[in-house]
Design a protein around this motif. Structure first.
Motif, PDB file in Angstrom:
ATOM      1  N   ARG A 215       0.817  -1.220   0.000  1.00 28.00           N
ATOM      2  CA  ARG A 215       0.000   0.000   0.000  1.00 28.00           C
ATOM      3  C   ARG A 215       0.851   1.271   0.000  1.00 28.00           C
ATOM      4  NH1 ARG A 215      -5.491  -1.123   0.915  1.00 28.00           N
ATOM      5  NH2 ARG A 215      -5.875  -3.308   1.450  1.00 28.00           N
ATOM      6  N   PRO A 216       1.822   1.418   0.896  1.00 30.41           N
ATOM      7  CA  PRO A 216       2.619   2.647   0.869  1.00 30.41           C
ATOM      8  C   PRO A 216       3.415   2.833  -0.416  1.00 30.41           C
ATOM      9  CG  PRO A 216       3.493   1.098   2.492  1.00 30.41           C
ATOM     10  CD  PRO A 216       2.170   0.581   2.077  1.00 30.41           C
ATOM     11  N   THR A 217       3.908   1.738  -1.011  1.00 28.94           N
ATOM     12  CA  THR A 217       4.666   1.884  -2.255  1.00 28.94           C
ATOM     13  C   THR A 217       3.754   2.302  -3.412  1.00 28.94           C
ATOM     14  OG1 THR A 217       4.458  -0.515  -2.628  1.00 28.94           O
ATOM     15  CG2 THR A 217       6.506   0.286  -1.646  1.00 28.94           C
ATOM     16  N   LEU A 218       2.476   1.913  -3.353  1.00 26.24           N
ATOM     17  CA  LEU A 218       1.531   2.367  -4.373  1.00 26.24           C
ATOM     18  C   LEU A 218       1.335   3.880  -4.272  1.00 26.24           C
ATOM     19  CD1 LEU A 218      -0.500   1.845  -6.631  1.00 26.24           C
ATOM     20  CD2 LEU A 218      -2.217   1.340  -4.878  1.00 26.24           C
ATOM     21  N   LEU A 219       1.205   4.385  -3.054  1.00 19.99           N
ATOM     22  CA  LEU A 219       1.080   5.836  -2.844  1.00 19.99           C
ATOM     23  C   LEU A 219       2.299   6.563  -3.391  1.00 19.99           C
ATOM     24  CD1 LEU A 219      -0.029   8.455  -1.620  1.00 19.99           C
ATOM     25  CD2 LEU A 219       0.863   7.709   0.602  1.00 19.99           C
ATOM     26  N   VAL A 220       3.477   6.053  -3.089  1.00 21.00           N
ATOM     27  CA  VAL A 220       4.714   6.688  -3.565  1.00 21.00           C
ATOM     28  C   VAL A 220       4.784   6.654  -5.094  1.00 21.00           C
ATOM     29  CG1 VAL A 220       7.233   6.508  -3.603  1.00 21.00           C
ATOM     30  CG2 VAL A 220       5.991   6.194  -1.452  1.00 21.00           C
ATOM     31  N   ALA A 221       4.453   5.509  -5.690  1.00 21.79           N
ATOM     32  CA  ALA A 221       4.521   5.370  -7.143  1.00 21.79           C
ATOM     33  C   ALA A 221       3.565   6.339  -7.837  1.00 21.79           C
ATOM     34  CB  ALA A 221       4.202   3.934  -7.552  1.00 21.79           C
ATOM     35  N   LEU A 222       2.338   6.452  -7.321  1.00 21.61           N
ATOM     36  CA  LEU A 222       1.369   7.367  -7.916  1.00 21.61           C
ATOM     37  C   LEU A 222       1.846   8.810  -7.829  1.00 21.61           C
ATOM     38  CD1 LEU A 222      -1.971   5.818  -6.580  1.00 21.61           C
ATOM     39  CD2 LEU A 222      -1.190   5.857  -8.960  1.00 21.61           C
ATOM     40  N   LEU A 223       2.427   9.179  -6.704  1.00 16.99           N
ATOM     41  CA  LEU A 223       2.915  10.545  -6.517  1.00 16.99           C
ATOM     42  C   LEU A 223       4.103  10.830  -7.438  1.00 16.99           C
ATOM     43  CD1 LEU A 223       2.721  13.214  -5.055  1.00 16.99           C
ATOM     44  CD2 LEU A 223       4.134  12.262  -3.215  1.00 16.99           C
ATOM     45  N   ASP A 236       0.297  23.102 -16.941  1.00 16.77           N
ATOM     46  CA  ASP A 236       0.089  24.366 -16.245  1.00 16.77           C
ATOM     47  C   ASP A 236      -0.183  24.094 -14.774  1.00 16.77           C
ATOM     48  OD1 ASP A 236      -3.035  24.512 -15.688  1.00 16.77           O
ATOM     49  OD2 ASP A 236      -2.773  23.661 -17.684  1.00 16.77           O
ATOM     50  N   PHE A 237      -0.105  25.132 -13.953  1.00 19.17           N
ATOM     51  CA  PHE A 237      -0.168  24.984 -12.497  1.00 19.17           C
ATOM     52  C   PHE A 237      -1.460  24.315 -12.045  1.00 19.17           C
ATOM     53  CE2 PHE A 237      -1.265  26.619  -8.265  1.00 19.17           C
ATOM     54  CZ  PHE A 237      -0.146  26.193  -7.549  1.00 19.17           C
ATOM     55  N   THR A 238      -2.596  24.759 -12.570  1.00 23.94           N
ATOM     56  CA  THR A 238      -3.891  24.214 -12.136  1.00 23.94           C
ATOM     57  C   THR A 238      -4.023  22.740 -12.491  1.00 23.94           C
ATOM     58  OG1 THR A 238      -4.928  26.380 -12.408  1.00 23.94           O
ATOM     59  CG2 THR A 238      -6.387  24.461 -12.317  1.00 23.94           C
ATOM     60  N   THR A 239      -3.648  22.386 -13.734  1.00 27.63           N
ATOM     61  CA  THR A 239      -3.740  20.991 -14.168  1.00 27.63           C
ATOM     62  C   THR A 239      -2.798  20.113 -13.360  1.00 27.63           C
ATOM     63  OG1 THR A 239      -4.257  21.735 -16.414  1.00 27.63           O
ATOM     64  CG2 THR A 239      -3.580  19.436 -16.148  1.00 27.63           C
ATOM     65  N   ALA A 240      -1.583  20.610 -13.116  1.00 27.33           N
ATOM     66  CA  ALA A 240      -0.608  19.842 -12.346  1.00 27.33           C
ATOM     67  C   ALA A 240      -1.108  19.595 -10.931  1.00 27.33           C
ATOM     68  CB  ALA A 240       0.728  20.584 -12.318  1.00 27.33           C
ATOM     69  N   CYS A 241      -1.637  20.633 -10.297  1.00 26.61           N
ATOM     70  CA  CYS A 241      -2.148  20.480  -8.926  1.00 26.61           C
ATOM     71  C   CYS A 241      -3.310  19.492  -8.878  1.00 26.61           C
ATOM     72  CB  CYS A 241      -2.590  21.838  -8.380  1.00 26.61           C
ATOM     73  SG  CYS A 241      -1.218  22.940  -7.989  1.00 26.61           S
ATOM     74  N   LEU A 243      -3.853  16.935 -10.944  1.00 27.10           N
ATOM     75  CA  LEU A 243      -3.325  15.592 -11.153  1.00 27.10           C
ATOM     76  C   LEU A 243      -2.641  15.066  -9.889  1.00 27.10           C
ATOM     77  CD1 LEU A 243      -2.722  13.253 -13.104  1.00 27.10           C
ATOM     78  CD2 LEU A 243      -0.637  14.473 -13.775  1.00 27.10           C
ATOM     79  N   ILE A 244      -1.815  15.897  -9.273  1.00 28.81           N
ATOM     80  CA  ILE A 244      -1.081  15.483  -8.067  1.00 28.81           C
ATOM     81  C   ILE A 244      -2.045  15.236  -6.907  1.00 28.81           C
ATOM     82  CG2 ILE A 244       0.592  16.227  -6.333  1.00 28.81           C
ATOM     83  CD1 ILE A 244       1.997  17.775  -8.630  1.00 28.81           C
ATOM     84  N   ALA A 245      -3.022  16.119  -6.758  1.00 27.27           N
ATOM     85  CA  ALA A 245      -3.991  15.971  -5.669  1.00 27.27           C
ATOM     86  C   ALA A 245      -4.808  14.687  -5.833  1.00 27.27           C
ATOM     87  CB  ALA A 245      -4.909  17.185  -5.610  1.00 27.27           C
ATOM     88  N   LEU A 246      -5.206  14.394  -7.073  1.00 24.79           N
ATOM     89  CA  LEU A 246      -5.990  13.184  -7.328  1.00 24.79           C
ATOM     90  C   LEU A 246      -5.166  11.933  -7.035  1.00 24.79           C
ATOM     91  CD1 LEU A 246      -8.590  11.878  -8.317  1.00 24.79           C
ATOM     92  CD2 LEU A 246      -7.766  12.137 -10.672  1.00 24.79           C
ATOM     93  N   SER A 247      -3.904  11.940  -7.448  1.00 27.54           N
ATOM     94  CA  SER A 247      -3.037  10.787  -7.185  1.00 27.54           C
ATOM     95  C   SER A 247      -2.826  10.586  -5.688  1.00 27.54           C
ATOM     96  CB  SER A 247      -1.690  10.980  -7.888  1.00 27.54           C
ATOM     97  OG  SER A 247      -1.858  11.007  -9.288  1.00 27.54           O
ATOM     98  N   CYS A 248      -2.613  11.686  -4.962  1.00 24.63           N
ATOM     99  CA  CYS A 248      -2.453  11.596  -3.506  1.00 24.63           C
ATOM    100  C   CYS A 248      -3.725  11.063  -2.859  1.00 24.63           C
ATOM    101  CB  CYS A 248      -2.103  12.972  -2.925  1.00 24.63           C
ATOM    102  SG  CYS A 248      -0.428  13.520  -3.286  1.00 24.63           S
TER     103      CYS A 248
END
Length: 276
Positions: A215-223, A236-241, A243-248
């Motif tokens: 489980r923790p390695t999946l979180l790291v891989a997604l991030l 762009d900043f909004t799209t990047a945020c 994507l990152i927020a969804l993966s987290c």
């Protein structure tokens, strides 16, 4: 009366085909179709039905093969599937499984030799995964074969989506390579919800073999992949945020919300993140 019987028979057969692929529409058909449309980029809206049908037909080929491997498991876990529901016999399903192979190849050849090669590769990885039992082997082999199969799906569908089905672009190849890497390192997301059933039949998935790190390695891989994609595609900043927020969000769900039902919901969110 005869025409009514014919219509009912055709509808029954069509519904049987749908039931073979039902569980993978959200996990495979939709994400890969979106991938193809985004990566080509699509030349015309008229290509969309071609993309969707090509992916669905090859998905049907894979699903029939996969569901023939252990129909007794589906008797308990997924009784609505065609084999446990007695909508089709094991013998007829086997005939259909191999009849679908030349059908997939014939359809692919109508587009280009490259699409045909993608179809041949997909069938080959299906045989490795199912008939040669990679699905029940070591999780590393299982993940790599899974990733290669998804890459074959993406290659064929992206070629069909584009302006010329016999021409690769650098964007297309880079996107498929990245996607294969993502699948190879995160596809274990589909295994958490099946831990109980996989344990009973002796499968060696990552959540079973290494439960403390899966489980923790999946979180790291997604991030890591989200941060990498932000850089590679210069988001762009909004799209990047986003994507990152969804993966987290997806990774944190897998880490802190454990249990068959929660893992099923988390897997749906994982597929949403793949589509994004």
């Amino acid at each position: 009366m005869p025409s009514t019987v014919l219509v009912r028979s055709l509808f029954r057969h069509a519904w049987t085909l749908f039931l073979f692929t039902k569980s993978d529409i959200k996990t495979t058909l939709i994400p890969i179709s979106i991938f193809a449309i985004a990566s080509a980029p699509i030349h015309s809206a008229s290509h969309v039905p071609h993309v969707v049908f090509w992916v669905w037909l090859h998905l049907l080929q894979f699903d029939v093969s996969n569901q023939l491997m252990d129909p007794d498991e589906d008797n308990h876990n997924k009784p609505d599937r065609p084999l446990p529901a007695k909508r089709i016999s094991y013998r007829n399903a086997t005939i259909m499984r191999w009849a679908l192979v030349p059908l997939c190849w014939g359809l692919s050849a109508l587009y280009s030799s490259y699409v045909l090669c993608a179809s041949v590769a997909l069938v080959a990885f299906t045989v490795i995964y199912d008939e040669l039992h990679a699905h029940s082997g070591h999780f590393a082999v299982r993940n790599v074969v899974n990733a290669a199969g998804f890459a074959s799906f993406e290659l064929g569908s992206t070629l069909i989506s584009g302006t010329d089905p016999s021409r690769f672009t650098s964007t297309m190849l880079l996107a498929i390579s990245i996607s294969a890497g993502i699948f190879a390192t995160t596809i274990q997301a589909q295994d958490f919800k099946d831990i109980r059933g996989d344990s009973l039949i002796g499968r060696k998935t990552l959540p079973i073999v290494l439960p403390s790190v899966a489980r923790p390695t999946l979180l790291v891989a997604l991030l890591v992949w989200s941060l990498s994609l932000t850089h590679i595609w210069r988001l762009d900043f909004t799209t990047a945020c986003t994507l990152i927020a969804l993966s987290c969000f997806v990774g944190v769900r897998f880490v802190f919300l454990q249990g068959e039902k929660d893992d099923q919901i988390s897997f749906y969110w994982y597929n949403v993140s793949l589509s994004v």
